[in-house]
Design a protein around this motif. Structure first.
Motif, short mmCIF file in Angstrom:
data_model
loop_
_atom_site.label_atom_id
_atom_site.label_comp_id
_atom_site.label_asym_id
_atom_site.label_seq_id
_atom_site.Cartn_x
_atom_site.Cartn_y
_atom_site.Cartn_z
N ILE A 8 21.32 9.94 -15.59
CA ILE A 8 21.44 11.21 -16.29
C ILE A 8 22.86 11.74 -16.13
N ARG A 32 24.94 18.00 -14.30
CA ARG A 32 23.94 17.23 -13.55
C ARG A 32 24.19 15.74 -13.75
N VAL A 34 22.87 11.90 -12.28
CA VAL A 34 21.94 11.11 -11.47
C VAL A 34 22.38 9.65 -11.53
N CYS A 35 22.61 9.07 -10.36
CA CYS A 35 23.06 7.67 -10.27
C CYS A 35 21.96 6.80 -9.67
N SER A 36 21.87 5.60 -10.18
CA SER A 36 20.88 4.66 -9.66
C SER A 36 21.42 3.88 -8.47
N THR A 98 23.93 7.39 -4.49
CA THR A 98 22.67 7.25 -5.22
C THR A 98 21.91 8.58 -5.19
N GLY A 99 21.37 8.96 -6.34
CA GLY A 99 20.58 10.18 -6.40
C GLY A 99 21.18 11.22 -7.34
N GLU A 100 20.76 12.47 -7.13
CA GLU A 100 21.13 13.56 -8.04
C GLU A 100 22.28 14.38 -7.47
N HIS A 101 23.19 14.78 -8.36
CA HIS A 101 24.34 15.61 -8.00
C HIS A 101 24.45 16.76 -8.98
N LYS A 102 24.73 17.97 -8.48
CA LYS A 102 24.89 19.15 -9.33
C LYS A 102 26.23 19.81 -9.02
#
Length: 415
Positions: A8, A32, A34-36, A98-102
Motif C-alpha cells: 500500500i 500510509r 505498507v511493505c511486505s 516490513t509492515g505499516e508506516h504512517k
C-alpha cells in the motif's frame, strides 16, 4: 534484500468523506506505506501540495503536422519532507521495515481567491496532495490524492437585477424543401429568470409557429456549458482560444405537424452540480452557460434554435423563491418558500468520476486514479414542492433583437 514491494502507498486526508476545503483551511492527513519486506536505498519521503490550472490541445499546421498549444497557471505549490533527506543529499540511508508506516502532514491552504476545480478534455483546474518515495538512481514511487476547493464562485445577489429578470429571444428560419422555399418557422423561447444555482429548476417556455410543410420531430430545452480555453503555441507564442460546448442537462418535448403550432412548457431543467459562471480566479479558462431551445425539423439538418445566456452561481438569489409576475403573466415556477439558512450539500460534478491518467507512467496508485470535482448543490426539492403556476401566456409575434448581456456575447454568436 529483495526488491521493495509496496503493498500500500497512499495519501490519506482526514475527514475522508469531505475532501472539500476553502482558502484558509488546514488540510491534515498522513502518507500510509505498507511493505511486505524491509528495504534500504530510500533517500526520503516527501509530500507536495499543489493547485494549478492547465490548458492543452494540438492542431495540425502546414509546417508542422502536430503543434501543441499549452498554458499553465500556478496558485500554490509547497513541498515538505516527511522523513529522510531531500534531493540535495546523495545518501540513501532510510530503511522502511516490513509492515505499516504512517507519516503525518498538515498544510495551510493560502487565503487567496481560488477558482473552482474543473475537469475537461482540453484543460483543468486541480488541487492535490502528492507523495514521493525518493530513491536515487532508481525510479521514484509517486502517489497522489485530489481534493476540491470551494472557489470564488458567484453570488447571484451581486447581479440580482440581471439574474432575477426573465429573458426571451426568437428566431425566424426559412427552409428550402424540394427546391421550393417554404414558409418560415418562427421559434421563441423564454426562461423564468437568468440566474440559477445547482439544484435549482430552469423553467423554459417555448413556442413554435411552423408554416412549412415539414413536421417538427421534437422540441428540446438544453442547458449548455461553453468553455473557452486559452493557450500559447508551443507554450510561448501568440495566445489562441479554443471553445468547447457541452450539454449538461436537457428535457424533451413533443413536435408538431407541418403548418401548425405548439407550445413547450412545464418541464424544468434541473441544474446539475457544476462550476460557477466565469470560473473566477482562473485566467486561462472561462465558463459560460446558455439555455438552448431547439425545434428539430424532419429531414433536414437546419433546425431552428434559440439561445438564451444565463448565469450559474454558488449563492442563490435571496428573492428567487417568491412568485414573480409580469402584468397578468406568471413567469416563475420556483418553489414558493425555501429555508435559505440550510447550507448546500457538495455533490460530485455532472458526468461523475473520470480517470486521471498517470503523467509519469510509474505512479504507484494501485489501479486507475478516479476523480471528480465537487460543487455546492441546493436540494430545493427536499424542502418544498414545486409550485405550478397556470396561465402562462404564449408569446405572440416576435421579440426585438437580443442586446448586449453581462452573461456573455450575443447568443446568436455561440458556436
Amino acid at each position: 534484500m529483495g526488491k521493495l514491494k509496496l503493498v500500500i502507498f497512499e495519501v490519506i486526508i482526514e475527514d475522508e468523506d469531505a475532501e472539500l476545503f476553502r482558502p484558509g483551511d488546514i488540510i491534515k492527513g498522513y502518507v500510509r506505506i505498507v511493505c511486505s519486506e524491509p528495504k534500504k536505498g530510500i533517500r526520503g519521503i516527501q509530500v507536495k501540495f499543489k493547485g494549478n490550472a492547465r490548458t492543452q490541445w494540438s492542431e495540425e499546421e502546414k509546417a508542422d503536422d502536430d503543434v501543441k498549444y499549452t498554458s499553465k497557471e500556478k496558485y500554490f505549490e509547497v513541498k515538505k519532507l516527511l522523513a529522510g533527506r531531500d534531493e540535495s543529499y546523495e545518501d540513501a540511508d532510510l530503511c522502511l521495515n516490513t509492515g505499516e508506516h504512517k507519516f503525518p502532514f498538515s498544510f495551510h491552504i493560502p487565503q487567496i481567491p481560488l477558482p473552482d476545480p474543473f475537469e475537461a478534455e482540453y484543460g483543468h483546474v486541480r488541487y492535490k496532495v502528492m507523495s514521493k518515495i525518493d530513491r536515487p538512481f532508481k525510479f521514484d514511487h509517486v502517489t497522489q490524492k485530489f481534493f476540491s476547493i470551494v472557489g470564488v464562485g458567484l453570488d447571484l445577489n451581486t447581479i440580482s437585477e440581471q439574474a432575477g429578470t426573465p429573458k426571451k429571444d426568437e428566431i425566424e428560419k426559412r427552409i428550402c424543401c424540394l427546391c421550393c422555399e417554404s414558409g418560415p418557422i418562427r421559434v421563441s423561447a423564454e426562461t423564468d429568470k437568468c440566474g440559477y444555482v445547482p439544484g435549482e429548476d430552469i423553467w423554459v417556455t417555448g413556442y413554435v409557429d411552423n408554416q412549412t410543410r415539414l413536421a417538427i420531430v421534437s422540441c428540446s430545452a438544453k442547458l449548455m456549458q461553453l468553455v473557452s480555453y486559452r493557450a500559447r503555441r508551443k507554450g510561448v507564442g501568440k495566445e489562441h482560444v479554443k471553445k468547447e460546448k457541452r450539454k449538461i442537462a436537457s428535457v424533451e418535448g413533443e413536435g408538431c405537424d407541418g403548418v401548425s403550432t405548439l407550445t413547450f412548457e412545464g418541464k424544468p431543467i434541473i441544474v446539475p452540480a457544476c462550476p460557477a459562471s466565469g470560473l473566477v480566479g482562473c485566467s486561462i479558462l472561462d465558463i459560460e452557460y446558455y439555455v438552448e431551445f431547439e425545434a428539430d425539423v424532419r429531414g433536414t439538418p437546419f433546425d431552428a434554435i434559440v439561445k438564451i445566456p444565463i448565469a450559474i452561481g454558488h449563492v442563490p438569489l435571496s428573492s428567487a423563491f417568491s412568485p414573480v409576475t409580469d402584468n397578468a403573466r406568471v413567469i416563475t415556477k420556483q418553489p414558493s418558500s425555501i429555508n435559505l439558512t440550510i447550507p448546500p450539500s457538495y455533490e460530485v460534478a455532472v458526468g461523475g468520476l473520470q480517470e486521471i491518467p498517470s503523467k509519469s507512467g510509474y505512479d504507484y496508485t494501485f489501479g486507475k486514479l478516479m476523480y471528480a470535482p465537487r460543487y455546492p448543490y441546493y436540494n430545493f426539492h427536499l424542502e418544498s414542492d414545486i409550485v405550478e403556476h397556470p396561465g402562462h401566456e404564449v408569446p405572440q409575434g416576435f421579440y426585438g433583437p437580443f442586446g448586449p448581456s453581462m452573461f456573455g456575447p450575443d447568443p446568436h454568436h455561440y458556436p
